[in-house]
Design a protein around this motif. Structure first.
Motif, PDB file in Angstrom:
ATOM      1  N   LEU A 120     -10.785  66.827  16.552  1.00 21.63           N
ATOM      2  CA  LEU A 120     -12.043  67.565  16.464  1.00 21.63           C
ATOM      3  C   LEU A 120     -11.899  68.840  15.647  1.00 21.63           C
ATOM      4  N   GLN A 121     -10.681  69.373  15.527  1.00 22.34           N
ATOM      5  CA  GLN A 121     -10.473  70.601  14.757  1.00 22.34           C
ATOM      6  C   GLN A 121     -10.745  70.378  13.266  1.00 22.34           C
ATOM      7  N   LEU A 122     -10.705  69.115  12.833  1.00 25.66           N
ATOM      8  CA  LEU A 122     -10.938  68.809  11.426  1.00 25.66           C
ATOM      9  C   LEU A 122     -12.409  68.496  11.136  1.00 25.66           C
ATOM     10  N   MET A 123     -13.261  68.567  12.164  1.00 21.13           N
ATOM     11  CA  MET A 123     -14.647  68.152  12.010  1.00 21.13           C
ATOM     12  C   MET A 123     -15.615  69.316  12.161  1.00 21.13           C
ATOM     13  N   SER A 124     -16.698  69.257  11.380  1.00 18.43           N
ATOM     14  CA  SER A 124     -17.804  70.188  11.574  1.00 18.43           C
ATOM     15  C   SER A 124     -18.599  69.754  12.803  1.00 18.43           C
ATOM     16  N   PRO A 125     -19.459  70.616  13.342  1.00 19.56           N
ATOM     17  CA  PRO A 125     -20.299  70.196  14.475  1.00 19.56           C
ATOM     18  C   PRO A 125     -21.124  68.947  14.173  1.00 19.56           C
ATOM     19  N   ASP A 126     -21.625  68.831  12.947  1.00 13.85           N
ATOM     20  CA  ASP A 126     -22.423  67.651  12.584  1.00 13.85           C
ATOM     21  C   ASP A 126     -21.577  66.386  12.651  1.00 13.85           C
ATOM     22  N   LEU A 127     -20.337  66.459  12.145  1.00 16.60           N
ATOM     23  CA  LEU A 127     -19.494  65.271  12.154  1.00 16.60           C
ATOM     24  C   LEU A 127     -19.064  64.913  13.570  1.00 16.60           C
ATOM     25  N   ARG A 128     -18.832  65.944  14.436  1.00 15.80           N
ATOM     26  CA  ARG A 128     -18.506  65.648  15.836  1.00 15.80           C
ATOM     27  C   ARG A 128     -19.648  64.881  16.490  1.00 15.80           C
ATOM     28  N   ALA A 129     -20.892  65.290  16.180  1.00 22.50           N
ATOM     29  CA  ALA A 129     -22.049  64.607  16.752  1.00 22.50           C
ATOM     30  C   ALA A 129     -22.158  63.175  16.232  1.00 22.50           C
TER      31      ALA A 129
ATOM     32  N   ASP B 241     -14.591  75.952   4.658  1.00 25.61           N
ATOM     33  CA  ASP B 241     -13.530  76.313   5.607  1.00 25.61           C
ATOM     34  C   ASP B 241     -12.504  75.196   5.802  1.00 25.61           C
ATOM     35  N   GLY B 242     -12.658  74.072   5.059  1.00 26.54           N
ATOM     36  CA  GLY B 242     -11.664  73.008   5.105  1.00 26.54           C
ATOM     37  C   GLY B 242     -11.937  71.919   6.106  1.00 26.54           C
ATOM     38  N   ARG B 243     -13.033  72.026   6.871  1.00 20.11           N
ATOM     39  CA  ARG B 243     -13.366  70.959   7.820  1.00 20.11           C
ATOM     40  C   ARG B 243     -14.218  69.891   7.135  1.00 20.11           C
ATOM     41  N   PHE B 244     -14.103  68.668   7.661  1.00 21.89           N
ATOM     42  CA  PHE B 244     -14.916  67.574   7.148  1.00 21.89           C
ATOM     43  C   PHE B 244     -16.303  67.615   7.776  1.00 21.89           C
ATOM     44  N   SER B 245     -17.318  67.433   6.940  1.00 21.34           N
ATOM     45  CA  SER B 245     -18.678  67.287   7.435  1.00 21.34           C
ATOM     46  C   SER B 245     -19.157  65.845   7.295  1.00 21.34           C
ATOM     47  N   GLN B 246     -18.359  65.033   6.624  1.00 29.43           N
ATOM     48  CA  GLN B 246     -18.612  63.585   6.522  1.00 29.43           C
ATOM     49  C   GLN B 246     -17.272  62.895   6.365  1.00 29.43           C
TER      50      GLN B 246
END
Length: 465
Positions: free
Chosen positions: A386-395, A452-457
């Protein structure tokens, strides 16, 4: 003021022809590319010019300008450039617009009221191939009726007085008929033949002394001879079109070096005013807002890696050519061949383009690849990082999604490798495409990364075999 302007332009042209050289390794690589393609394809010759940073950095010819008796091609040999001539016709009209002798918003009816729907079609639509006038020369060979000489107005009578192929401005369809109309309008506005206007206002000022109008003067015996092929047979000397058929659409012949000088003038903006340059190189839109990837006598494209390209190919019986300007890279590539085989010309152009264009730098590539591998591994285990994901991708990763990713990725087993194959900016993020291989499968990963380096997709799908 005009003599002073002409003197300055000529001086700039001479500077452009200075002995700036391409790096030796690049020169050797270009030669290897061309010789290999000529040998495999049977195309008699190719003349190559490369402009770089305002100078002609390479002008070289390879193969035979004439097959029998054999005459070697040299950089001084002229080739017909076909439809690359169209950008010169457009530039003539833009110069006349600068002098207020015409406007690109003029209706065709102002000059030729008897043409089909001339009161509705603008000169801009003529130059952008959105007029609807039917093309008189769509074939890649010379039809029998084109062996006889004609007047350009005869072409208009045959093809510009019949019903349109589509409603003006609603489609893009290449049509040489458009440029016959354009050339005749330019001549009317200039009060002189188009060929003379081109010579006085463009070719001579830029020092393009090899350039000739083949409608008025045939190629010299020492120039390149055009060749055609029947299936896989040997090159056969081509018979040119009758006089009048390439008027304003493909009438010029010149050396590759002189065409590179023209490219330099476009990159430097030394001939046309800035507003005219914008008109020449801005993509034209259809009435619904759809892009055409065509400006005025030029194709305009954005290549992968962020490179812009203004280009056009040219075909005249026995000749195929290609010319491209990369304005942001300050580079142009000219490929002239005396053959009707298109693929060899395209192959030479593509390989030289790949050689010269620097790949877009991507300082974040290594970090992004490592994160993609980590996220892929965690998804295969059923425990997404989850640290690699944006809130949208977690959802996005519901329990159903996590389970499907886990089961399908575990079927593949361990991965043989993951590589990045593309990236570009979009929506404040960086799009990154990765390819993963494993278990005999190839997977495509379509990802967006935030600053910030997190994936959003992070979407995964199979690549069809």
């Amino acid at each position: 003021m005009r003599p002073i302007v002409l003197t300055v332009l000529t001086a700039l042209a001479l500077c452009a022809q200075a002995n700036a050289q391409l790096a030796p390794e690049s020169t050797r690589a270009v030669g290897d590319i061309v010789r290999r393609v000529l040998q495999v394809s049977g195309v008699p010759s190719a003349s190559i010019a490369i402009a770089k940073d305002g100078n002609v950095a390479l002008a070289e010819a390879y193969g035979l300008a004439r097959v029998s008796p054999a005459v070697a091609a040299t950089p001084a040999v002229r080739y017909k450039i076909g439809s690359i001539s169209k950008q010169f016709t457009v530039s003539a009209l833009l110069l006349l617009q600068e002098e207020r002798k015409l406007s690109l918003e003029d209706r065709v009816a102002k000059y030729f009221p008897d043409l089909t729907r001339a009161g509705e079609i603008t000169l801009r639509q003529i130059l952008s191939h959105t007029s609807g006038y039917q093309d008189y020369y769509p074939l890649d060979y010379v039809a029998p009726f084109m062996r006889r000489d004609v007047e350009p107005t005869d072409i208009l009578s045959g093809w510009a007085k019949i019903p349109l192929d589509f409603e003006p401005g609603t489609q893009w369809q290449y049509s040489n008929t458009n440029f016959v109309i354009a050339g005749l309008i330019a001549a009317k506005a200039a009060g002189m033949p188009l060929s003379r206007f081109l010579q006085l206002r463009i070719l001579s000022p830029l020092g393009m002394h090899s350039a000739i109008d083949v409608e008025e003067r045939p190629l010299d015996p020492g120039d390149a001879h055009g060749y055609e092929f029947y299936a896989l047979g040997p090159p056969r000397e081509a018979k040119p079109e009758g006089r009048g058929w390439v008027y304003a659409t493909g009438e010029l012949a010149m050396t590759a070096r002189d065409l590179a000088v023209w490219d330099i003038s476009l990159m430097n903006g030394s001939l046309l005013k800035p507003e005219s340059m914008r008109e020449l190189t801005t993509e034209q839109l259809l009435k619904g807002g759809t892009g055409t990837r065509y400006a005025l006598g030029l194709s305009v494209e954005a290549l992968s890696g962020g490179h812009r390209r203004w280009s056009h190919s040219g075909a005249s019986e026995g000749f195929l050519c290609w010319n491209a300007v990369y304005p942001d890279d300050r580079i142009s590539i000219t490929v002239l061949t005396n053959s009707t085989r298109r693929e060899p010309m395209n192959e030479i152009a593509r390989k030289i383009e790949d050689l010269l264009l620097a790949k877009a730098t991507d300082p974040g590539a290594e970090d992004a690849l490592e994160k993609a591998k980590r996220l892929m591994s965690s998804l295969a285990s059923g425990k997404p990082d989850l640290q690699l994901m944006s809130p949208d991708l977690r959802a996005y990763f519901t329990s159903r999604a996590v389970e499907d990713f886990k089961v399908s990725l575990q079927r593949i087993g361990s991965l043989d490798g993951v590589v990045q194959v593309n990236h570009f900016d979009r929506g404040g993020m960086v799009f990154r495409a990765f390819r993963a291989t494993g278990g005999g499968k190839v997977l495509n990963i379509s990802a967006f990364m935030l600053p910030d380096g997190r994936f959003s997709q992070f979407l995964i799908g199979p690549v069809p075999e």
